[in-house]
Design a protein around this motif. Structure first.
Motif, PDB file in Angstrom:
ATOM      1  N   SER A   1      52.746  37.140  36.660  1.00 32.34           N
ATOM      2  CA  SER A   1      51.703  36.761  35.922  1.00 32.34           C
ATOM      3  C   SER A   1      50.882  35.542  36.271  1.00 32.34           C
ATOM      4  N   GLU A   2      51.670  34.739  37.151  1.00 35.12           N
ATOM      5  CA  GLU A   2      50.740  33.579  37.810  1.00 35.12           C
ATOM      6  C   GLU A   2      49.825  34.291  38.586  1.00 35.12           C
ATOM      7  N   GLU A   3      49.963  35.486  39.323  1.00 32.03           N
ATOM      8  CA  GLU A   3      48.720  35.878  40.110  1.00 32.03           C
ATOM      9  C   GLU A   3      47.524  36.078  39.220  1.00 32.03           C
ATOM     10  N   ASP A   4      47.936  36.848  38.020  1.00 30.52           N
ATOM     11  CA  ASP A   4      46.795  37.188  37.210  1.00 30.52           C
ATOM     12  C   ASP A   4      46.055  35.955  36.885  1.00 30.52           C
ATOM     13  N   MET A   5      46.862  34.817  36.462  1.00 27.66           N
ATOM     14  CA  MET A   5      46.149  33.599  35.935  1.00 27.66           C
ATOM     15  C   MET A   5      45.239  32.957  37.074  1.00 27.66           C
ATOM     16  N   ASP A   6      46.007  33.031  38.465  1.00 31.77           N
ATOM     17  CA  ASP A   6      45.136  32.526  39.672  1.00 31.77           C
ATOM     18  C   ASP A   6      43.753  33.478  39.629  1.00 31.77           C
ATOM     19  N   ALA A   7      43.749  34.721  39.262  1.00 35.55           N
ATOM     20  CA  ALA A   7      42.709  35.649  39.485  1.00 35.55           C
ATOM     21  C   ALA A   7      41.460  35.433  38.486  1.00 35.55           C
ATOM     22  N   LEU A   8      42.207  35.022  37.357  1.00 35.06           N
ATOM     23  CA  LEU A   8      41.156  34.769  36.082  1.00 35.06           C
ATOM     24  C   LEU A   8      40.611  33.537  36.493  1.00 35.06           C
TER      25      LEU A   8
ATOM     26  N   GLY B   1      52.714  45.089  30.787  1.00 37.92           N
ATOM     27  CA  GLY B   1      51.589  45.224  31.468  1.00 37.92           C
ATOM     28  C   GLY B   1      50.446  43.991  30.484  1.00 37.92           C
ATOM     29  N   GLU B   2      49.294  44.204  30.809  1.00 36.27           N
ATOM     30  CA  GLU B   2      48.446  43.298  29.899  1.00 36.27           C
ATOM     31  C   GLU B   2      47.516  44.163  29.107  1.00 36.27           C
ATOM     32  N   GLN B   3      46.694  43.419  28.399  1.00 30.46           N
ATOM     33  CA  GLN B   3      45.606  44.044  27.615  1.00 30.46           C
ATOM     34  C   GLN B   3      44.464  42.911  27.699  1.00 30.46           C
ATOM     35  N   VAL B   4      43.242  43.380  27.309  1.00 28.35           N
ATOM     36  CA  VAL B   4      42.333  42.412  27.290  1.00 28.35           C
ATOM     37  C   VAL B   4      41.310  42.799  26.258  1.00 28.35           C
ATOM     38  N   ALA B   5      40.560  41.732  25.616  1.00 25.48           N
ATOM     39  CA  ALA B   5      39.634  42.192  24.646  1.00 25.48           C
ATOM     40  C   ALA B   5      38.561  41.149  24.693  1.00 25.48           C
TER      41      ALA B   5
ATOM     42  N   TYR C   1      51.220  48.350  33.130  1.00 21.98           N
ATOM     43  CA  TYR C   1      52.026  48.202  33.961  1.00 21.98           C
ATOM     44  C   TYR C   1      51.673  46.897  34.648  1.00 21.98           C
ATOM     45  N   ARG C   2      52.604  46.142  35.266  1.00 18.12           N
ATOM     46  CA  ARG C   2      52.503  44.886  36.147  1.00 18.12           C
ATOM     47  C   ARG C   2      53.172  44.859  37.388  1.00 18.12           C
ATOM     48  N   HIS C   3      52.662  44.439  38.494  1.00 17.86           N
ATOM     49  CA  HIS C   3      53.599  44.380  39.831  1.00 17.86           C
ATOM     50  C   HIS C   3      54.280  43.142  39.505  1.00 17.86           C
ATOM     51  N   ASP C   4      55.579  42.689  39.843  1.00 17.98           N
ATOM     52  CA  ASP C   4      56.109  41.725  40.228  1.00 17.98           C
ATOM     53  C   ASP C   4      55.651  40.523  40.917  1.00 17.98           C
ATOM     54  N   GLU C   5      54.848  40.948  42.007  1.00 22.02           N
ATOM     55  CA  GLU C   5      54.376  39.986  43.138  1.00 22.02           C
ATOM     56  C   GLU C   5      53.026  40.075  42.987  1.00 22.02           C
ATOM     57  N   LYS C   6      52.199  40.951  42.776  1.00 23.56           N
ATOM     58  CA  LYS C   6      50.759  41.428  42.789  1.00 23.56           C
ATOM     59  C   LYS C   6      50.029  41.003  41.393  1.00 23.56           C
ATOM     60  N   GLY C   7      50.983  41.077  40.339  1.00 18.49           N
ATOM     61  CA  GLY C   7      50.295  40.855  39.157  1.00 18.49           C
ATOM     62  C   GLY C   7      49.908  42.341  38.462  1.00 18.49           C
ATOM     63  N   SER C   8      49.138  42.174  37.297  1.00 20.68           N
ATOM     64  CA  SER C   8      48.678  43.301  36.713  1.00 20.68           C
ATOM     65  C   SER C   8      47.270  44.168  37.315  1.00 20.68           C
ATOM     66  N   ALA C   9      47.550  45.398  37.655  1.00 23.38           N
ATOM     67  CA  ALA C   9      46.312  45.998  38.183  1.00 23.38           C
ATOM     68  C   ALA C   9      45.304  45.967  37.599  1.00 23.38           C
ATOM     69  N   PHE C  10      45.246  46.078  36.242  1.00 22.64           N
ATOM     70  CA  PHE C  10      44.068  45.806  35.280  1.00 22.64           C
ATOM     71  C   PHE C  10      43.329  44.626  35.512  1.00 22.64           C
TER      72      PHE C  10
END
Length: 232
Positions: free
Chosen positions: A32-39, A135-139, A168-177
């Motif tokens: 999830s940290e990878e997702d926060m960095d991407a955001l 995984g995650e969802q977005v709105a 689904y979410r990858h443990d290292e790469k984050g959520s594909a979504f």
């Protein structure tokens, strides 16, 4: 007899301030940290003033959104757009806080509707509800015309998967979504609805391996937009 005429869509005014809020439970959600960095990178590129909070409890999800709504309403300069990202485990219609308690998505969404957030009447808003079962969802949510508009008009919700299916979410790469959405929003221009078609196309083409089996996922988009929304 004249033929069909092309429709020229009116655009949302995006000349004012842009505010973003990300609330992410990282507990038992590796990657999830990878997702926060991407955001964070995406918000910087799109000129959003971004606030990020990690590991909110169920109660804090609501409290942080209420603080965000107050910040928007109390701001001296006009706000053109608000983008909210909520990431956590959960169940249908519910998000699980760091304390393992649940909060209703409907209650979170209501904080920024036309009735409760006057400064965002007539303004685009995006929300990313992260109720996930892996995984995650977005709105996303937008609003328009301050005087006689429905409470829930001009809204755009984007979920990482259709209701009732796993994300689904990858443990290292984050959520594909999240990774695909941030890449598309950062590196492409056009109405947000067209960008989301690209996100959906790329999600549908990819394959996720879960427990040794290939899986297919695609986001779900719910829109009541009345204008074309351009982020850049």
């Amino acid at each position: 007899m004249s033929g069909p005429r092309p429709l020229n869509a009116e655009r949302y005014d995006m000349t004012g301030d842009r505010l973003a809020l990300t609330l992410c439970v990282t507990k038992a959600r590796e990657g999830s940290e990878e997702d926060m960095d991407a955001l964070s990178r995406m918000f910087h590129h799109l000129k959003f003033e971004s606030t990020m909070k990690s590991d909110p409890t169920a109660e804090q999800f609501l409290e942080e959104l209420e603080k965000f709504q107050e910040t928007i309403d109390d701001r001296e300069e006009p706000v053109s757009c608000a983008f909210v990202v909520l990431m956590a485990h959960g169940e249908e219609g519910l998000l699980k806080g760091e304390d393992e308690k649940m909060v209703r998505l409907e209650d979170l969404f209501d904080v920024l509707n036309n009735k409760n957030c006057k400064a965002l009447r007539g303004k685009p808003k995006h929300r990313d509800p992260g109720e996930e079962m892996g995984g995650e969802q977005v709105a996303a949510v937008m609003k328009s015309k301050p005087q006689t508009i429905p409470t829930y008009t001009d809204t755009l919700h984007i979920f990482s998967t259709v209701e009732g299916y796993l994300s689904y979410r990858h443990d290292e790469k984050g959520s594909a979504f999240i990774q695909i959405l941030t890449d598309v929003f950062t590196n492409n221009t056009g109405p947000i609805t067209v960008l989301l078609e690209e996100v959906t196309r790329r999600m549908a083409e990819m394959e996720v391996i879960q427990e040794g089996k290939p899986r297919k996922v695609n986001p779900e988009i719910q829109s009541t937009l009345r204008k074309a929304l351009y982020l850049q």
